[in-house]
Design an enzyme around this catalytic site. Structure first.
Site, PDB file in Angstrom:
ATOM      1  N   HIS A  35       0.814  -1.117   0.123  1.00 15.18           N
ATOM      2  CA  HIS A  35      -0.036   0.075  -0.036  1.00 15.18           C
ATOM      3  C   HIS A  35       0.851   1.198   0.012  1.00 15.18           C
ATOM      4  CE1 HIS A  35      -4.067  -1.697   0.518  1.00 15.18           C
ATOM      5  NE2 HIS A  35      -3.398  -2.821   0.791  1.00 15.18           N
ATOM      6  N   THR A  36       1.904   1.363  -0.721  1.00 17.74           N
ATOM      7  CA  THR A  36       2.953   2.532  -0.751  1.00 17.74           C
ATOM      8  C   THR A  36       2.652   3.121  -2.027  1.00 17.74           C
ATOM      9  OG1 THR A  36       4.712   0.772  -1.808  1.00 17.74           O
ATOM     10  CG2 THR A  36       4.812   1.232   0.931  1.00 17.74           C
ATOM     11  N   GLY A 124      -6.815 -14.131 -10.460  1.00 15.10           N
ATOM     12  CA  GLY A 124      -7.508 -13.721  -9.063  1.00 15.10           C
ATOM     13  C   GLY A 124      -6.614 -14.334  -7.783  1.00 15.10           C
ATOM     14  N   ALA A 125      -5.433 -14.809  -8.156  1.00 20.95           N
ATOM     15  CA  ALA A 125      -4.390 -15.269  -7.082  1.00 20.95           C
ATOM     16  C   ALA A 125      -3.646 -14.171  -6.534  1.00 20.95           C
ATOM     17  CB  ALA A 125      -3.904 -16.583  -7.780  1.00 20.95           C
ATOM     18  N   SER A 128      -1.580 -10.999 -10.601  1.00 24.71           N
ATOM     19  CA  SER A 128      -1.843  -9.970 -11.556  1.00 24.71           C
ATOM     20  C   SER A 128      -1.833 -10.559 -12.749  1.00 24.71           C
ATOM     21  CB  SER A 128      -0.472  -8.878 -11.411  1.00 24.71           C
ATOM     22  OG  SER A 128      -1.310  -7.746 -12.076  1.00 24.71           O
ATOM     23  N   SER A 130      -4.397  -9.949 -14.589  1.00 28.29           N
ATOM     24  CA  SER A 130      -4.642  -8.713 -15.303  1.00 28.29           C
ATOM     25  C   SER A 130      -3.722  -7.976 -16.085  1.00 28.29           C
ATOM     26  CB  SER A 130      -5.598  -7.741 -14.576  1.00 28.29           C
ATOM     27  OG  SER A 130      -5.106  -7.334 -13.525  1.00 28.29           O
ATOM     28  N   GLU A 162      -7.011  -0.704 -17.377  1.00 30.88           N
ATOM     29  CA  GLU A 162      -7.354  -1.292 -15.963  1.00 30.88           C
ATOM     30  C   GLU A 162      -8.274  -0.118 -15.246  1.00 30.88           C
ATOM     31  OE1 GLU A 162      -5.136  -4.434 -14.427  1.00 30.88           O
ATOM     32  OE2 GLU A 162      -6.605  -4.622 -12.712  1.00 30.88           O
ATOM     33  N   ASP A 174       1.747  -3.477 -10.601  1.00 26.11           N
ATOM     34  CA  ASP A 174       1.389  -4.650 -11.576  1.00 26.11           C
ATOM     35  C   ASP A 174       1.976  -4.482 -13.048  1.00 26.11           C
ATOM     36  OD1 ASP A 174       0.078  -5.091  -9.429  1.00 26.11           O
ATOM     37  OD2 ASP A 174      -2.124  -5.305 -10.311  1.00 26.11           O
ATOM     38  N   TYR A 223     -10.639  -1.560   1.030  1.00 24.13           N
ATOM     39  CA  TYR A 223      -9.481  -0.600   0.172  1.00 24.13           C
ATOM     40  C   TYR A 223      -9.695   0.932   0.377  1.00 24.13           C
ATOM     41  CZ  TYR A 223      -7.015  -4.194  -2.384  1.00 24.13           C
ATOM     42  OH  TYR A 223      -6.137  -5.251  -2.793  1.00 24.13           O
TER      43      TYR A 223
END
Ligand code: ADP
Ligand code: MG
Length: 386
Positions: A35-36, A124-125, A128, A130, A162, A174, A223
């Site tokens: 979360h940086t 979804g693991a 990334s 996506s 995205e 990502d 989030y």
């Protein structure tokens, strides 16, 4: 069959022709820097030896046709402007969003496209898929349209797809790691630029992913809450340092001196982010000097900070990290990705093998009844035409 042959064969059987280009892009591990990114901080990630491979060809009739080997429904989209698809067809929003983002950067308008997608990256693991999808699409389109774009812009186009077309407010990690990854290296991102650079990884290190398949039901609003708490904290800290705008502008000492201005929750979130950025720096030093014990200590410290300060861990992730802590050959472990569920990563030496990993999964299964997926990963090169 390798992924390239699979993609070509899926393309042939779906479209009855040869693809004009094949590209691949890797998934990624968030190594440290939790979360940086949206706090203008730094993060280290590794591109891994799993990813998405795409075979593609242009068409001229205005149709965009997509097929995947992962069970997603084969989908054809016609008509301009390109708009986000709903329901089962929503998976094509990743490549359609990339078409739009690249056209916005001056690529000639695409008159139609055929694309076959194959993958050995579980979606979804927290690895990334996506971004791997976006980056492999972007390189395919650039090659097909003979359009030259810097790697930075390719990465930004993937993120824009995205953010704007798919509608996921992800940071640059990502796409940056999928785009700039290098075997035996980590990608360092200073999110303020963003500025991308490589940090060599000492030899003999292995990565493991333990995916719990469990996500907090309220993950999106959690989030959003954390994001707001960080922005509030930065706003309240600003008066203590001229010119400061982001949490990343404060050192841990500067934060400690000014923390009294913050409500309790905001103070915990800010402390996590500011100390996590300091850990990213310390990690760079530890890796440079080959000090893997220190690197592992920083990984555990990052997890502890997520658990107690940012409060984005879960009992499942905590259990995995605590279990891994006692296992020989494990340097360190932490939750990877946004948290509130998802996966744990571990950095190990070669003595930690599939049997040792299965023992960790067994211990988890004995406590939580289901089993985490275990994936062994190595670092790999970033997105490329293959
Ligand atoms: P993550 O990026 O962590 O894997 P995301 O939810 O961001 O998870 O992205 C996963 C989505 O990407 C899937 O729901 C799907 O729409 C798309 N996707 C990923 N891999 C494939 C694939 N092989 N074929 C089709 N769509 C895929
Ligand atoms: Mg994703």
């Amino acid at each position: 069959m390798d992924l390239k042959s699979k993609a070509v064969s899926l393309f042939r059987s779906s479209f009855g022709a040869e693809p004009a280009v094949v590209t691949r892009a890797p998934g990624r591990i968030e190594f440290i820097g939790n979360h940086t990114d949206y706090n203008a901080g730094t993060v280290l990630g590794a591109a891994i030896d799993r990813g998405i491979t795409i075979a593609a060809r242009l068409r001229t009739d205005g149709a965009f046709a997509f097929v995947s080997d992962n069970g997603a429904p084969t989908t054809t989209v016609r008509g301009r402007p390109l708009t986000p698809q709903q329901g089962g067809a929503a998976w094509v929003n990743y490549p359609l969003g990339v078409v739009v983002a690249l056209e916005g950067r001056g690529m000639p308008a695409v008159a139609g496209l055929e694309m076959a997608v194959v993958s050995d990256l579980p979606p979804g693991a927290g690895l990334s898929s996506s971004a791997a999808f976006e980056l492999s699409t972007a390189l395919a389109l650039c090659a097909l349209q003979e359009f030259t774009l810097s790697r930075e812009e390719v990465v930004k186009a993937g993120r824009e797809a995205e953010n704007k077309f798919v509608g996921v407010p992800c940071g640059i990690l990502d796409q940056g790691v999928s785009g700039f990854g290098k075997k035996d290296s980590l990608v360092h991102i200073d999110c303020r630029g963003p500025v991308f650079s490589l940090v060599p990884m000492p030899a003999g290190v292995r990565f493991w992913i333990f995916n719990t398949h469990k996500k907090h039901a309220l993950v999106d609003s959690l989030y959003a809450t954390r994001h707001k708490e960080c922005m509030d904290a930065a706003r309240l800290l600003k008066p203590s340092k001229p010119g400061a705008q982001w949490l990343a502008d404060f050192s841990p000492a500067e934060f400690a001196a000014a923390a009294a201005a913050l409500p309790a929750a905001a103070a915990k979130r800010a402390k996590h982010v500011i100390e996590e950025i300091a850990r990213v720096d310390a990690m760079g030093q530890a890796l440079k000097s080959g000090n893997l014990a220190e690197a592992g200590r920083l990984l555990f410290a990052s997890h502890e900070s997520s658990r107690t300060l940012f409060e984005n861990s879960t009992p499942e992730l905590d259990f995995l990290v605590a279990t891994l802590r006692g296992v020989p050959g494990v340097y360190g472990s932490r939750l990877t990705g946004g948290g509130f569920g998802g996966a744990v990563m571990a950095m190990t030496d070669a003595s930690f093998d599939a049997t040792a990993a299965a023992r960790v999964a067994d211990a988890y299964a004995a406590k939580f009844t289901d089993r985490p997926d275990v994936l062994a990963c190595a670092t790999a090169d970033g997105a490329a035409v293959v």
